[in-house]
Design an enzyme around this catalytic site. Structure first.
Site, PDB file in Angstrom:
ATOM      1  N   LYS A  82     -18.135 -18.332   3.040  1.00  0.00           N
ATOM      2  CA  LYS A  82     -19.526 -18.343   3.298  1.00  0.00           C
ATOM      3  C   LYS A  82     -20.460 -17.678   2.018  1.00  0.00           C
ATOM      4  O   LYS A  82     -20.071 -16.700   1.688  1.00  0.00           O
ATOM      5  CB  LYS A  82     -19.924 -17.554   4.566  1.00  0.00           C
ATOM      6  N   GLY A 115     -10.497  -9.040   0.176  1.00  0.00           N
ATOM      7  CA  GLY A 115     -10.442 -10.054   1.435  1.00  0.00           C
ATOM      8  C   GLY A 115      -9.050 -10.705   1.168  1.00  0.00           C
ATOM      9  O   GLY A 115      -7.802 -10.285   0.862  1.00  0.00           O
ATOM     10  N   GLY A 118     -12.443  -4.480   1.514  1.00  0.00           N
ATOM     11  CA  GLY A 118     -13.824  -4.340   1.571  1.00  0.00           C
ATOM     12  C   GLY A 118     -14.155  -3.258   0.524  1.00  0.00           C
ATOM     13  O   GLY A 118     -15.432  -3.594  -0.083  1.00  0.00           O
ATOM     14  N   ARG A 145       0.921  -1.216  -0.008  1.00  0.00           N
ATOM     15  CA  ARG A 145       0.050   0.007  -0.048  1.00  0.00           C
ATOM     16  C   ARG A 145       0.901   1.323  -0.125  1.00  0.00           C
ATOM     17  O   ARG A 145       0.408   2.463  -0.585  1.00  0.00           O
ATOM     18  CB  ARG A 145      -0.794  -0.117   1.277  1.00  0.00           C
TER      19      ARG A 145
HETATM   20  C1  3PG Z   1      -8.670  -1.607   4.883  1.00  0.00           C
HETATM   21  O1  3PG Z   1      -7.492  -2.137   5.422  1.00  0.00           O
HETATM   22  O2  3PG Z   1      -9.464  -2.568   4.195  1.00  0.00           O
HETATM   23  C2  3PG Z   1      -8.912  -0.375   4.780  1.00  0.00           C
HETATM   24  O3  3PG Z   1      -7.686   0.286   4.935  1.00  0.00           O
HETATM   25  C3  3PG Z   1     -10.356   0.123   5.426  1.00  0.00           C
HETATM   26  O4  3PG Z   1      -9.991  -0.127   6.762  1.00  0.00           O
HETATM   27  P1  3PG Z   1     -11.319  -0.459   7.649  1.00  0.00           P
HETATM   28  O5  3PG Z   1     -12.006  -1.783   7.186  1.00  0.00           O
HETATM   29  O6  3PG Z   1     -10.833  -0.577   9.211  1.00  0.00           O
HETATM   30  O7  3PG Z   1     -12.276   0.804   7.412  1.00  0.00           O
HETATM   31 MG    MG Z   2     -11.422  -3.758   5.990  1.00  0.00          MG
END
Ligand code: 3PG
Ligand code: MG
Length: 395
Positions: free
Chosen positions: A197, A354, A377, A36
């Protein structure tokens, strides 16, 4: 939807509040995967080249509105500096005097990294006063944090309403890659959807059925689909209360010209541990005291054939219990096929969300995909067809 990029704004002499995602994994006090950080380099470089001064805003972990020493961004300053190749000054708060002081002290061509935005409760609440306090630290807002764009927080959403705003290079690249496989992709287009799942992937499957020609279903969730067809899956991970839902998904796919592909053979074992004794059986022949831990070689052959006819592949989730050998075999073989076809220029491939990147890294395939997203996410929510607040605010 369209948004401005760094090329559309005059950055000369301006302080550019640049939202990045520095939520990197740590091990023994050191950054264990700097991907990142590497990915923000083009944005920082281009802001500096245009005569702007980047002030990096980021969150780190989930401190829930309080100062938590373990979650200070100060611990990654030297790693950020190493990857950016320019001086980085830390500001002990993301608002107020610390930002101004760090800017005053900044050598030419340097960058400010501000402390964790989530130390303030106003960040996650997207509080208007907190967003205003952030905005006072700069002249322009650049959002380069696609992977945090599913959060409607002050630094990801609120700020865009207060300052002239644009998308950073990474944000633009991520959106471009997703557009390439989900917008109007070359066809046939195949999605690989794996993971434990079905219940966590309902919206995703619902959206992809309308957009894909084929969906390959793998991982634990495939067991639920097998069970929905009346197949006994023994001791396999299976959401028995989701079989009606799985049947409804199959019906929807039937009605919309999207073909779902389930495993035709599976690798089963009595124990879930590395090197456990395993055997390959037909998908409808899992012994009652065994569990399905991977897709079998026939399935891998069928999937490879499908990829061979495809023009685009979008990949989310592993096909088996990839963390444990030998149950990573199907994921590895299938991912290497996509990598090879991509290298030959025969398809466009995009992966993310994920566990996906970890699974593809294990297989060594990630380097040859057209694009591997830095998002977890946010990538999933995009596949679900949701509007990401951080992206919408730039429009
Ligand atoms: C992640 O690592 O998926 C993003 O930086 C978002 O983090 P968070 O799920 O804590 O909002
Ligand atoms: Mg996250």
């Amino acid at each position: 939807m369209s948004w401005k990029t760094l090329d559309d704004l005059d950055l000369a002499g301006k302080v550019v509040l640049t939202r990045v995602d520095l939520n990197v994994p740590m091990q023994d006090g050191a950054v264990s995967d700097a991907t990142r950080i590497e990915r923000i380099v083009p944005t920082v470089r281009d802001i500096l080249a245009a005569g702007g001064t980047p002030v990096l805003l980021a969150h780190f972990g989930r401190p829930k509105g309080k100062v938590v020493a373990d979650m200070s961004l100060e611990q990654i300053v030297s790693t950020v500096e190493e990857h950016l190749g320019v001086p980085v000054r830390f500001a002990s708060d993301c608002i107020g005097a610390p930002v101004k002081d760090a800017l005053a002290d900044l050598p030419d061509g340097g960058v400010v990294l501000a402390e964790n935005t989530r130390f303030h409760p106003g960040e996650e609440q997207n509080d208007a006063d907190f967003a205003k306090a952030l905005a006072e630290g700069g002249d322009i807002y650049c959002n380069d944090a696609f992977s945090a764009a599913h959060r409607a927080h002050a630094s990801t959403e609120g700020l865009a309403r207060l300052l002239p705003s644009c998308a950073g290079r990474l944000m633009a690249e991520e959106l471009g890659a997703l557009q390439a496989v989900l917008g109007d992709p070359p066809r046939p287009v195949v999605a690989v959807v794996g993971g434990a799942k079905v219940s966590t992937k309902l919206d995703l499957l619902g959206n992809l059925i309308d957009r894909m020609d084929h969906i390959v279903i793998g991982g634990g969730m495939a067991n639920t689909f097998l069970a929905a067809q009346g197949i006994d899956v023994g001791k396999s991970l299976c959401e028995h209360d989701m079989t009606d839902t799985a049947r409804a998904i199959m019906d929807k796919a039937n009605g919309s010209g999207c073909t779902l592909h389930l495993p035709v053979d599976v690798v089963v074992a009595r124990e879930f541990k590395a090197g456990a004794e395993s055997e390959t059986v037909a998908a409808n022949a899992c012994p009652e005291d065994a569990m399905i831990l991977d897709a079998g070689p026939e399935t891998v052959r069928a999937v490879a054939e499908l990829f061979g006819q495809a023009k685009a592949v979008v990949w989310n989730g592993p096909l088996g219990a990839f963390e444990i050998e030998p149950f990573h075999a199907a994921t590895k073989a299938a991912a290497l096929t996509v990598a090879e076809l991509t290298r030959e220029g025969r398809l466009v491939s995009v992966a993310g969300g994920g566990d996906t990147v970890a699974a593809l890294n294990i297989s060594g395939a990630a380097d040859h995909f057209t694009y591997v997203s830095s998002a977890g996410g946010a990538f999933l929510e995009w596949l679900e067809g949701k509007t990401l607040p951080g992206v919408a605010a730039l429009g």
